[in-house]
Design an enzyme around this catalytic site. Structure first.
Site, PDB file in Angstrom:
ATOM      1  CE1 TYR A   1      -5.992 -19.082  37.208  1.00  0.00           C
ATOM      2  CE2 TYR A   1      -4.834 -18.516  39.495  1.00  0.00           C
ATOM      3  CZ  TYR A   1      -5.811 -19.027  38.645  1.00  0.00           C
ATOM      4  OH  TYR A   1      -7.275 -18.967  38.351  1.00  0.00           O
TER       5      TYR A   1
ATOM      6  CB  SER B   1      -7.488 -14.563  40.171  1.00  0.00           C
ATOM      7  OG  SER B   1      -7.016 -16.163  41.385  1.00  0.00           O
TER       8      SER B   1
HETATM    9  P1  NAD Z   1     -14.472 -23.985  34.135  1.00  0.00           P
HETATM   10  O1  NAD Z   1     -12.726 -24.534  33.799  1.00  0.00           O
HETATM   11  O2  NAD Z   1     -15.670 -24.265  34.433  1.00  0.00           O
HETATM   12  O3  NAD Z   1     -13.781 -22.498  32.952  1.00  0.00           O
HETATM   13  C1  NAD Z   1     -12.790 -22.403  31.763  1.00  0.00           C
HETATM   14  C2  NAD Z   1     -13.911 -22.213  30.646  1.00  0.00           C
HETATM   15  O4  NAD Z   1     -12.597 -21.537  29.479  1.00  0.00           O
HETATM   16  C3  NAD Z   1     -14.464 -22.691  30.123  1.00  0.00           C
HETATM   17  O5  NAD Z   1     -15.468 -22.124  29.459  1.00  0.00           O
HETATM   18  C4  NAD Z   1     -14.061 -23.620  29.209  1.00  0.00           C
HETATM   19  O6  NAD Z   1     -13.731 -23.893  28.589  1.00  0.00           O
HETATM   20  C5  NAD Z   1     -12.737 -21.769  28.893  1.00  0.00           C
HETATM   21  N1  NAD Z   1     -11.288 -21.814  28.140  1.00  0.00           N
HETATM   22  C6  NAD Z   1     -10.609 -22.880  28.601  1.00  0.00           C
HETATM   23  N2  NAD Z   1      -9.677 -22.901  27.510  1.00  0.00           N
HETATM   24  C7  NAD Z   1     -10.085 -22.108  26.271  1.00  0.00           C
HETATM   25  C8  NAD Z   1      -9.239 -22.112  24.957  1.00  0.00           C
HETATM   26  N3  NAD Z   1      -7.694 -22.601  24.814  1.00  0.00           N
HETATM   27  N4  NAD Z   1     -10.461 -21.660  23.978  1.00  0.00           N
HETATM   28  C9  NAD Z   1     -11.685 -21.189  25.112  1.00  0.00           C
HETATM   29  N5  NAD Z   1     -12.036 -21.330  25.288  1.00  0.00           N
HETATM   30  C10 NAD Z   1     -11.117 -22.037  26.560  1.00  0.00           C
HETATM   31  O7  NAD Z   1     -13.181 -22.480  35.438  1.00  0.00           O
HETATM   32  P2  NAD Z   1     -13.775 -20.846  35.967  1.00  0.00           P
HETATM   33  O8  NAD Z   1     -13.728 -21.425  37.206  1.00  0.00           O
HETATM   34  O9  NAD Z   1     -14.782 -20.690  35.795  1.00  0.00           O
HETATM   35  O10 NAD Z   1     -12.796 -19.919  35.236  1.00  0.00           O
HETATM   36  C11 NAD Z   1     -13.134 -18.837  35.447  1.00  0.00           C
HETATM   37  C12 NAD Z   1     -12.056 -17.759  34.864  1.00  0.00           C
HETATM   38  O11 NAD Z   1     -12.448 -17.386  36.042  1.00  0.00           O
HETATM   39  C13 NAD Z   1     -10.471 -18.425  35.002  1.00  0.00           C
HETATM   40  O12 NAD Z   1      -9.992 -17.505  33.689  1.00  0.00           O
HETATM   41  C14 NAD Z   1     -10.208 -18.096  36.357  1.00  0.00           C
HETATM   42  O13 NAD Z   1      -8.422 -17.847  36.250  1.00  0.00           O
HETATM   43  C15 NAD Z   1     -10.987 -17.212  37.285  1.00  0.00           C
HETATM   44  N6  NAD Z   1     -10.997 -17.619  38.555  1.00  0.00           N
HETATM   45  C16 NAD Z   1     -11.148 -18.867  38.883  1.00  0.00           C
HETATM   46  C17 NAD Z   1     -11.036 -19.317  40.269  1.00  0.00           C
HETATM   47  C18 NAD Z   1     -12.284 -20.297  40.274  1.00  0.00           C
HETATM   48  O14 NAD Z   1     -12.273 -20.791  41.865  1.00  0.00           O
HETATM   49  N7  NAD Z   1     -13.039 -21.073  40.338  1.00  0.00           N
HETATM   50  C19 NAD Z   1     -11.070 -18.349  40.826  1.00  0.00           C
HETATM   51  C20 NAD Z   1     -10.366 -16.764  40.978  1.00  0.00           C
HETATM   52  C21 NAD Z   1     -10.222 -16.835  39.227  1.00  0.00           C
END
Ligand code: NAD
Length: 260
Positions: free
Chosen positions: A155, A142
């Site tokens: 985080y 991130s």
């Molecule tokens: P999201 O909530 O859509 O996806 C998260 C995924 O992780 C889902 O498939 C969820 O079911 C899974 N998950 C959560 N807890 C779990 C567990 N205990 N076991 C197995 N699976 C689990 O969110 P996203 O934004 O797509 O996030 C994906 C990644 O991207 C994360 O690591 C997040 O930190 C990172 N990220 C997101 C952003 C953003 O702005 N959305 C920015 C930077 C980084």
């Protein structure tokens, strides 16, 4: 480009993970999905990947807080896919609170899912990759793997940690055909972020769209969200031959956030 390659993408039932799984499947890779959600929706997604891209798609519902379930998922991936060539450590959760108010069980969960699970999947995938002398490990870090924000201690610690894990993985595999890199997205409008937008709207007594604009404009000089598909294409590039000498690095896709 990825015909015959086998990919496991954690946290791929929604958001960025699903977009990355779609990008790999679109390039011909067989994929295993992981994450939580409605069983019927997940099954539809799995079948959709097979139908749309003509690849094999599997699902494993391992809870990444649990090392025993992670080990079982890695076994299932190796068996069903026939091996593991590409590992994307993407699952993640968020919790916001000041350090002195941060619930300790939330701290533990964020570190377990966002950081420790990647250690387990990586240690269990490396023997397969070393044997075939080819592999791609892509960690979704991130912008918070590079810079900090208030109220995100767990985080930010986990994301800085996964950048460190990425570098060590890269060094330990440097003389092989394996690479390890971290993608550092800025704001991507997924479930994880939608909850933060809702909280900001409620806090400020403003509309969801106004809160979304404020949120993204505060951090991104571009004032635009990153699309999940753009992260999918970044992952695809890291799997290509063009990226075979890129290892141990971070790729920012953040509208200029961390250039400031
Ligand atoms: P999201 O909530 O859509 O996806 C998260 C995924 O992780 C889902 O498939 C969820 O079911 C899974 N998950 C959560 N807890 C779990 C567990 N205990 N076991 C197995 N699976 C689990 O969110 P996203 O934004 O797509 O996030 C994906 C990644 O991207 C994360 O690591 C997040 O930190 C990172 N990220 C997101 C952003 C953003 O702005 N959305 C920015 C930077 C980084």
């Amino acid at each position: 480009m990825l015909n015959g390659k086998r990919a496991l993408v954690t946290g791929s039932t929604s958001g960025i993970g699903l977009a990355m799984a779609r990008a790999l499947a679109g390039a011909g890779a067989d994929v295993m999905l992981n994450g939580f959600g409605d069983v019927d929706v997940i099954e539809k997604t799995r079948q959709g990947l097979e139908g749309e891209f003509g690849v094999k798609a599997f699902y494993n519902g391992a809870d990444l807080c649990r090392p025993d379930e992670i080990a079982a998922m890695m076994d299932a991936a190796a068996q069903k896919l026939g091996g593991i060539d590409i590992l994307i450590n993407n699952a993640g959760i968020q919790h916001t609170a000041l350090i002195e108010d941060f619930p300790t069980e939330k701290w533990d969960a964020v570190i377990a899912i966002n950081l420790t699970s990647a250690f387990h999947t990586t240690r269990l995938a490396l023997p397969y990759m070393k044997q075939q002398n080819w592999g791609r490990i892509i960690n979704t870090a991130s912008a918070h793997g590079l810079v900090a924000s208030v109220q995100k201690s767990a985080y930010v610690a986990a994301k800085h940690g996964i950048v460190g894990l990425t570098k060590v993985t890269a060094l330990e595999t440097a003389e092989t055909g394996i690479t390890a890199n971290a993608i550092c997205p800025g704001w991507v409008r997924t479930e994880l972020v939608e909850r933060q937008i809702e909280a900001k709207a409620k806090e400020g007594g403003i509309s969801i769209e106004e809160a979304a604009t404020n949120l993204v404009s505060d951090k991104h000089p571009s004032k635009q969200f990153v699309a999940p598909e753009q992260i999918g294409q970044t992952a695809l590039f890291l799997c290509s031959d063009a990226a075979s000498q890129m290892t141990g690095t971070t790729l920012s896709v953040d509208g200029g956030w961390t250039a400031q």
